[in-house]
Design a protein around this motif. Sequence first.
Motif, PDB file in Angstrom:
ATOM      1  N   ILE A 203       0.841  -1.200   0.000  1.00 49.71           N
ATOM      2  CA  ILE A 203       0.000   0.000   0.000  1.00 49.71           C
ATOM      3  C   ILE A 203       0.882   1.257   0.000  1.00 49.71           C
ATOM      4  CG2 ILE A 203      -1.958  -1.139   1.120  1.00 49.71           C
ATOM      5  CD1 ILE A 203      -1.080   0.112   3.765  1.00 49.71           C
ATOM      6  N   PRO A 204       0.383   2.355  -0.553  1.00 52.19           N
ATOM      7  CA  PRO A 204       1.204   3.576  -0.663  1.00 52.19           C
ATOM      8  C   PRO A 204       1.768   4.059   0.669  1.00 52.19           C
ATOM      9  CG  PRO A 204      -0.758   3.762  -2.017  1.00 52.19           C
ATOM     10  CD  PRO A 204      -0.921   2.501  -1.227  1.00 52.19           C
ATOM     11  N   GLY A 205       1.006   3.916   1.742  1.00 49.52           N
ATOM     12  CA  GLY A 205       1.482   4.352   3.046  1.00 49.52           C
ATOM     13  C   GLY A 205       2.734   3.613   3.488  1.00 49.52           C
ATOM     14  N   PHE A 222       0.503   6.016  11.011  1.00 52.56           N
ATOM     15  CA  PHE A 222      -0.936   6.290  11.047  1.00 52.56           C
ATOM     16  C   PHE A 222      -1.319   6.657   9.604  1.00 52.56           C
ATOM     17  CE2 PHE A 222       1.195   7.474  14.946  1.00 52.56           C
ATOM     18  CZ  PHE A 222       0.479   6.810  15.921  1.00 52.56           C
ATOM     19  N   ILE A 223      -2.037   5.750   8.955  1.00 52.74           N
ATOM     20  CA  ILE A 223      -2.210   5.833   7.499  1.00 52.74           C
ATOM     21  C   ILE A 223      -3.657   6.175   7.135  1.00 52.74           C
ATOM     22  CG2 ILE A 223      -1.919   4.599   5.323  1.00 52.74           C
ATOM     23  CD1 ILE A 223       0.118   2.814   6.682  1.00 52.74           C
ATOM     24  N   PRO A 224      -3.894   7.321   6.481  1.00 50.35           N
ATOM     25  CA  PRO A 224      -5.245   7.644   6.015  1.00 50.35           C
ATOM     26  C   PRO A 224      -5.700   6.651   4.949  1.00 50.35           C
ATOM     27  CG  PRO A 224      -3.647   9.244   5.190  1.00 50.35           C
ATOM     28  CD  PRO A 224      -2.906   8.359   6.147  1.00 50.35           C
ATOM     29  N   TYR A 225      -7.013   6.538   4.797  1.00 53.89           N
ATOM     30  CA  TYR A 225      -7.544   5.481   3.929  1.00 53.89           C
ATOM     31  C   TYR A 225      -7.030   5.558   2.495  1.00 53.89           C
ATOM     32  CZ  TYR A 225     -11.009   8.525   1.593  1.00 53.89           C
ATOM     33  OH  TYR A 225     -11.624   9.486   0.844  1.00 53.89           O
ATOM     34  N   HIS A 226      -6.794   6.783   1.987  1.00 55.37           N
ATOM     35  CA  HIS A 226      -6.359   6.892   0.591  1.00 55.37           C
ATOM     36  C   HIS A 226      -4.928   6.404   0.377  1.00 55.37           C
ATOM     37  CE1 HIS A 226      -4.843  10.735   2.220  1.00 55.37           C
ATOM     38  NE2 HIS A 226      -3.944  10.677   1.259  1.00 55.37           N
ATOM     39  N   LEU A 227      -4.180   6.216   1.471  1.00 58.00           N
ATOM     40  CA  LEU A 227      -2.837   5.638   1.382  1.00 58.00           C
ATOM     41  C   LEU A 227      -2.828   4.191   1.865  1.00 58.00           C
ATOM     42  CD1 LEU A 227      -0.684   8.607   2.761  1.00 58.00           C
ATOM     43  CD2 LEU A 227      -1.110   7.993   0.363  1.00 58.00           C
ATOM     44  N   ILE A 238     -10.776  -5.462   7.076  1.00 60.67           N
ATOM     45  CA  ILE A 238     -10.494  -4.043   6.863  1.00 60.67           C
ATOM     46  C   ILE A 238     -11.624  -3.443   6.024  1.00 60.67           C
ATOM     47  CG2 ILE A 238      -8.858  -2.351   5.966  1.00 60.67           C
ATOM     48  CD1 ILE A 238      -6.653  -4.400   6.324  1.00 60.67           C
ATOM     49  N   PRO A 239     -12.555  -2.731   6.640  1.00 59.83           N
ATOM     50  CA  PRO A 239     -13.675  -2.151   5.901  1.00 59.83           C
ATOM     51  C   PRO A 239     -13.211  -1.052   4.947  1.00 59.83           C
ATOM     52  CG  PRO A 239     -14.124  -2.225   8.269  1.00 59.83           C
ATOM     53  CD  PRO A 239     -12.657  -2.498   8.085  1.00 59.83           C
ATOM     54  N   PRO A 240     -14.036  -0.705   3.959  1.00 57.71           N
ATOM     55  CA  PRO A 240     -13.710   0.421   3.075  1.00 57.71           C
ATOM     56  C   PRO A 240     -13.496   1.703   3.879  1.00 57.71           C
ATOM     57  CG  PRO A 240     -15.552  -0.830   2.194  1.00 57.71           C
ATOM     58  CD  PRO A 240     -15.295  -1.370   3.565  1.00 57.71           C
ATOM     59  N   TYR A 241     -12.623   2.558   3.363  1.00 62.97           N
ATOM     60  CA  TYR A 241     -12.347   3.878   3.946  1.00 62.97           C
ATOM     61  C   TYR A 241     -11.738   3.803   5.346  1.00 62.97           C
ATOM     62  CZ  TYR A 241     -15.201   5.503   0.066  1.00 62.97           C
ATOM     63  OH  TYR A 241     -15.703   5.736  -1.193  1.00 62.97           O
ATOM     64  N   SER A 242     -11.007   2.728   5.626  1.00 66.20           N
ATOM     65  CA  SER A 242     -10.411   2.572   6.956  1.00 66.20           C
ATOM     66  C   SER A 242      -9.046   3.249   7.040  1.00 66.20           C
ATOM     67  CB  SER A 242     -10.233   1.085   7.290  1.00 66.20           C
ATOM     68  OG  SER A 242     -11.470   0.440   7.463  1.00 66.20           O
ATOM     69  N   ALA A 243      -8.877   4.118   8.035  1.00 69.90           N
ATOM     70  CA  ALA A 243      -7.549   4.588   8.410  1.00 69.90           C
ATOM     71  C   ALA A 243      -6.913   3.485   9.258  1.00 69.90           C
ATOM     72  CB  ALA A 243      -7.647   5.887   9.192  1.00 69.90           C
ATOM     73  N   LEU A 244      -5.615   3.255   9.077  1.00 70.43           N
ATOM     74  CA  LEU A 244      -4.964   2.119   9.728  1.00 70.43           C
ATOM     75  C   LEU A 244      -3.750   2.561  10.546  1.00 70.43           C
ATOM     76  CD1 LEU A 244      -4.935  -0.361   6.701  1.00 70.43           C
ATOM     77  CD2 LEU A 244      -6.669  -0.150   8.489  1.00 70.43           C
ATOM     78  N   ILE A 245      -3.411   1.734  11.530  1.00 69.85           N
ATOM     79  CA  ILE A 245      -2.227   1.967  12.354  1.00 69.85           C
ATOM     80  C   ILE A 245      -1.315   0.746  12.232  1.00 69.85           C
ATOM     81  CG2 ILE A 245      -1.347   2.362  14.686  1.00 69.85           C
ATOM     82  CD1 ILE A 245      -4.059   3.597  15.383  1.00 69.85           C
ATOM     83  N   PHE A 246      -0.048   0.989  11.917  1.00 72.84           N
ATOM     84  CA  PHE A 246       0.933  -0.091  11.812  1.00 72.84           C
ATOM     85  C   PHE A 246       2.142   0.219  12.686  1.00 72.84           C
ATOM     86  CE2 PHE A 246      -1.225  -0.873   7.773  1.00 72.84           C
ATOM     87  CZ  PHE A 246      -1.235  -2.263   7.702  1.00 72.84           C
ATOM     88  N   GLU A 247       2.613  -0.789  13.382  1.00 73.28           N
ATOM     89  CA  GLU A 247       3.933  -0.740  14.001  1.00 73.28           C
ATOM     90  C   GLU A 247       4.848  -1.571  13.112  1.00 73.28           C
ATOM     91  OE1 GLU A 247       4.066  -1.852  18.090  1.00 73.28           O
ATOM     92  OE2 GLU A 247       2.489  -0.431  18.675  1.00 73.28           O
ATOM     93  N   VAL A 248       5.918  -0.957  12.629  1.00 73.49           N
ATOM     94  CA  VAL A 248       6.804  -1.613  11.661  1.00 73.49           C
ATOM     95  C   VAL A 248       8.244  -1.574  12.170  1.00 73.49           C
ATOM     96  CG1 VAL A 248       7.658  -1.645   9.288  1.00 73.49           C
ATOM     97  CG2 VAL A 248       5.305  -0.926   9.747  1.00 73.49           C
ATOM     98  N   GLU A 249       8.874  -2.725  12.160  1.00 76.12           N
ATOM     99  CA  GLU A 249      10.279  -2.834  12.547  1.00 76.12           C
ATOM    100  C   GLU A 249      11.079  -3.247  11.316  1.00 76.12           C
ATOM    101  OE1 GLU A 249      12.913  -5.287  15.923  1.00 76.12           O
ATOM    102  OE2 GLU A 249      10.753  -5.639  15.698  1.00 76.12           O
ATOM    103  N   LEU A 250      11.933  -2.373  10.826  1.00 75.97           N
ATOM    104  CA  LEU A 250      12.747  -2.659   9.644  1.00 75.97           C
ATOM    105  C   LEU A 250      14.005  -3.413  10.063  1.00 75.97           C
ATOM    106  CD1 LEU A 250      13.341  -2.432   6.633  1.00 75.97           C
ATOM    107  CD2 LEU A 250      14.275  -0.145   7.042  1.00 75.97           C
TER     108      LEU A 250
END
Length: 256
Positions: A203-205, A222-227, A238-250
């Motif tokens: 996803i773009p985010g 903290f990713i807005p739905y369009h990203l 994951i419903p349509p138009y959902s803003a999402l939160i990810f914890e990411v460890e690179l």
Amino acid sequence: MKKFLLAVCISGIAISANAQTKAVAKKPVAKKTIATSKTLPGTIALKSGLDSTSYAFGTSMGTSLKSTGLSTLNYEALLKGLKDAFAGGKVALTQQQAQQCINDAITRASAVKTMAENEANKIKFAPMIKEGQEFLEENKKRAGVQTTASGLQYEVLTAGTGVKPTATDSVLVHYKGTLLNGKQFDSSYDRGEPISFPLNRVIPGWTEGVQLMPAGSKYKFFIPYHLAYGERGAGADIPPYSALIFEVELLKVNGK
């Protein structure tokens, strides 16, 4: 397209015939003679089996075409095309031209249909869109939260010192994803192993956000739905138009 429509119609006829057979087997009755003439008010009189079969093909084709988003056709031209094809003589369009016309029409109809569905979804999911907007608006005021030009928000949980990936790199990460209400929909931690993927295929985010991370970092996005997954959402979680939160460890930049 022709094979598809024929398969639909034959399948429908087979199902209908099977249903009639079961009904007779279930409750034996005296065999009745099916009327050979049926008049549909304002349409056509079906006076023979051929009439009924022809009409059945027409309704099957119409239903299938309508499901693509098409709302109308030039029915005289449609009938002419059918007659020409059955006659086996000269037709007005080559097979390539005909296929191009079909593809263009379905593409346009599908775009209109998708636009209408998206507008309907915007109304249906308006509360969720508003919830996401309000959350992000308040969240960006928190100390430590940074917002990019696209609207992506991130918070540095652990600062790494390694190399930063580019959009064409593959990366190895651990992550956890949740909705705004805290419901978890995915976690590599729970699966017990990190995941590797190219950054330009997510996803773009993620594509934007992970490029901000030096290897060894852990960020919260903290990713807005369009990203994220946009108007469609993703699966049942994951419903349509959902803003999402990810914890990411690179963990590692694998390279291109």
